[in-house]
Design an enzyme around this catalytic site. Sequence first.
Site, PDB file in Angstrom:
ATOM      1  N   SER A   1      89.049  13.090   0.982  1.00 32.90           N
ATOM      2  CA  SER A   1      88.157  12.022   1.466  1.00 32.90           C
ATOM      3  C   SER A   1      86.736  12.163   0.933  1.00 32.90           C
ATOM      4  O   SER A   1      85.846  11.420   1.325  1.00 32.90           O
ATOM      5  CB  SER A   1      88.136  12.030   2.993  1.00 32.90           C
ATOM      6  OG  SER A   1      87.806  13.316   3.442  1.00 32.90           O
TER       7      SER A   1
ATOM      8  N   THR B   1      84.647  12.118   5.874  1.00 32.34           N
ATOM      9  CA  THR B   1      83.301  12.170   5.298  1.00 32.34           C
ATOM     10  C   THR B   1      82.569  13.453   5.685  1.00 32.34           C
ATOM     11  O   THR B   1      82.616  13.865   6.834  1.00 32.34           O
ATOM     12  CB  THR B   1      82.490  11.005   5.909  1.00 32.34           C
ATOM     13  OG1 THR B   1      83.222   9.820   5.692  1.00 32.34           O
ATOM     14  CG2 THR B   1      81.107  10.914   5.330  1.00 32.34           C
TER      15      THR B   1
ATOM     16  N   THR C   1      81.244  10.710   0.554  1.00 31.70           N
ATOM     17  CA  THR C   1      82.603  10.294   0.928  1.00 31.70           C
ATOM     18  C   THR C   1      83.272   9.494  -0.188  1.00 31.70           C
ATOM     19  O   THR C   1      82.592   8.914  -1.045  1.00 31.70           O
ATOM     20  CB  THR C   1      82.556   9.414   2.200  1.00 31.70           C
ATOM     21  OG1 THR C   1      83.875   9.219   2.701  1.00 31.70           O
ATOM     22  CG2 THR C   1      81.934   8.055   1.945  1.00 31.70           C
TER      23      THR C   1
ATOM     24  N   ARG D   1      84.809  -2.354  -1.112  1.00 28.88           N
ATOM     25  CA  ARG D   1      84.442  -2.031   0.276  1.00 28.88           C
ATOM     26  C   ARG D   1      83.479  -0.828   0.305  1.00 28.88           C
ATOM     27  O   ARG D   1      83.656   0.154  -0.389  1.00 28.88           O
ATOM     28  CB  ARG D   1      85.702  -1.705   1.072  1.00 28.88           C
ATOM     29  CG  ARG D   1      85.450  -1.304   2.538  1.00 28.88           C
ATOM     30  CD  ARG D   1      85.387   0.192   2.727  1.00 28.88           C
ATOM     31  NE  ARG D   1      85.259   0.566   4.138  1.00 28.88           N
ATOM     32  CZ  ARG D   1      84.929   1.780   4.559  1.00 28.88           C
ATOM     33  NH1 ARG D   1      84.664   2.728   3.693  1.00 28.88           N
ATOM     34  NH2 ARG D   1      84.823   2.040   5.835  1.00 28.88           N
ATOM     35  N   VAL D   2      82.437  -0.948   1.128  1.00 27.82           N
ATOM     36  CA  VAL D   2      81.513   0.160   1.355  1.00 27.82           C
ATOM     37  C   VAL D   2      81.428   0.389   2.859  1.00 27.82           C
ATOM     38  O   VAL D   2      81.359  -0.569   3.632  1.00 27.82           O
ATOM     39  CB  VAL D   2      80.105  -0.155   0.780  1.00 27.82           C
ATOM     40  CG1 VAL D   2      79.107   0.935   1.169  1.00 27.82           C
ATOM     41  CG2 VAL D   2      80.164  -0.297  -0.736  1.00 27.82           C
ATOM     42  N   GLY D   3      81.454   1.634   3.264  1.00 31.14           N
ATOM     43  CA  GLY D   3      81.362   1.957   4.691  1.00 31.14           C
ATOM     44  C   GLY D   3      79.962   2.351   5.096  1.00 31.14           C
ATOM     45  O   GLY D   3      78.967   1.905   4.510  1.00 31.14           O
ATOM     46  N   ASP D   4      79.882   3.192   6.101  1.00 32.19           N
ATOM     47  CA  ASP D   4      78.586   3.585   6.672  1.00 32.19           C
ATOM     48  C   ASP D   4      77.878   4.687   5.887  1.00 32.19           C
ATOM     49  O   ASP D   4      76.648   4.805   5.939  1.00 32.19           O
ATOM     50  CB  ASP D   4      78.817   4.109   8.100  1.00 32.19           C
ATOM     51  CG  ASP D   4      79.758   5.314   8.110  1.00 32.19           C
ATOM     52  OD1 ASP D   4      80.797   5.262   7.415  1.00 32.19           O
ATOM     53  OD2 ASP D   4      79.447   6.308   8.783  1.00 32.19           O
TER      54      ASP D   4
ATOM     55  N   THR E   1      80.902  10.193  10.989  1.00 33.45           N
ATOM     56  CA  THR E   1      82.164  10.251  10.253  1.00 33.45           C
ATOM     57  C   THR E   1      83.146   9.326  10.964  1.00 33.45           C
ATOM     58  O   THR E   1      82.930   8.956  12.115  1.00 33.45           O
ATOM     59  CB  THR E   1      82.693  11.696  10.202  1.00 33.45           C
ATOM     60  OG1 THR E   1      83.906  11.721   9.448  1.00 33.45           O
ATOM     61  CG2 THR E   1      82.951  12.268  11.581  1.00 33.45           C
ATOM     62  N   GLY E   2      84.215   8.952  10.264  1.00 28.80           N
ATOM     63  CA  GLY E   2      85.182   8.062  10.895  1.00 28.80           C
ATOM     64  C   GLY E   2      85.106   6.657  10.334  1.00 28.80           C
ATOM     65  O   GLY E   2      84.637   6.451   9.208  1.00 28.80           O
TER      66      GLY E   2
ATOM     67  N   GLY F   1      83.832   3.607   9.205  1.00 26.54           N
ATOM     68  CA  GLY F   1      82.477   3.194   8.875  1.00 26.54           C
ATOM     69  C   GLY F   1      82.083   1.835   9.419  1.00 26.54           C
ATOM     70  O   GLY F   1      80.924   1.607   9.790  1.00 26.54           O
TER      71      GLY F   1
HETATM   72  N1  GLY Z   1      82.886   7.064   7.185  1.00 22.99           N
HETATM   73  C1  GLY Z   1      83.333   6.803   5.904  1.00 22.99           C
HETATM   74  C2  GLY Z   1      83.658   5.407   5.634  1.00 22.99           C
HETATM   75  O1  GLY Z   1      84.001   4.668   6.543  1.00 22.99           O
HETATM   76  O2  GLY Z   1      83.590   5.013   4.497  1.00 22.99           O
END
Ligand code: GLY
Length: 333
Positions: free
Chosen positions: A90, A192, A210, A220-223, A243-244, A246
């Site tokens: 990850s 992450t 991450t 796609r982009v997360g947090d 983490t988790g 996003g």
């Molecule tokens: N926390 C990582 C993501 O959702 O991309």
Amino acid sequence: MKRRNFIKKASASSLGLIAASSLISCQESKKDKIENIIKSNNLIRPLVIATWKTDLAVETAAKVLEQGGSALKAVEQGCRVEEANEKGQSVGKGGLPDRDGEVTLDACIIDHKGNYGAVLGVKNIKHVISLARKVMEKTPHVMLVGEGAKKFAISEGFKQENLLTKASKKAWLKWKETSMYKPIINIENHDTIGMLAIDKKGNISGACTTSGLAYKMPGRVGDSPIIGGGLFVDNEIGGAAATGLGEEVLKTVGSFLIVELMRQGKTPQEACEEAIGRIVNKPGKNYKDFQVGYIAVNKQGETGAYSIHQWFSYNKYVDKVNTHIQSDFFNKV
Ligand code: GLY
């Protein structure tokens, strides 16, 4: 006391103080003075805290701090360990790809002055945390995305490489048999990596890196690379990392929220719990399907961690000991 006498006395005592402090500065090295200030204020440092079981990454960051290095250098060096660890699926090399089989990485870094750098959706560059630092230090921008980020990496001498390992390719091909997209709680050995550090000077920095969610939609982009989402530091107050899933962190601006709650007087633990509360108490949300975990540290070096579900864990280095700890969690039924 008459005003003139008061001024005389005050001047005499100020002179006394100045004389005493010059004497102290002769007797003590700068280092000793800093250490004495730290002790007298009960400040805990150096300190490192990072999401998941990240022993080697935290050990690496701690070594930087013990040698007098900055918190910024510590979090960068720590995160690089996980980016190079091909077994972690990850983060960095070996990260699980998107639906099209492409590994794309996100990272951000923040220093004690509130400077911030981030890269999003980067292909073929393993050490995106160092690239985020370069964005922060060498460009007039805070974020670079996709091809632009890669172009900048190459101009800075970063090596291009295939990030899709045999194991990750195999997992992706298996996933393609059904192509069912469903984030699975704590399925991996970790997710992450978010890392926070306080150096010997008491400065706080943070980093987050991450490959994002496995089999995400391309683009796609997360947090993780978003300031205030996956990471936030205010050197006056403290820092937080997430983490988790996003999407859920972003909707509640989780890390920024935690730092602001600490500013209002909450402990890091209370702040993490309230941030998880904002997610699980949302109307209509089925938090049973996803995981979010937070870590936080305040200026004094107190820490907190909390997640929605069991099995979120973190590593913490303090008093020269690096420990892997299970986080407390919300869903106890
Ligand atoms: N926390 C990582 C993501 O959702 O991309």
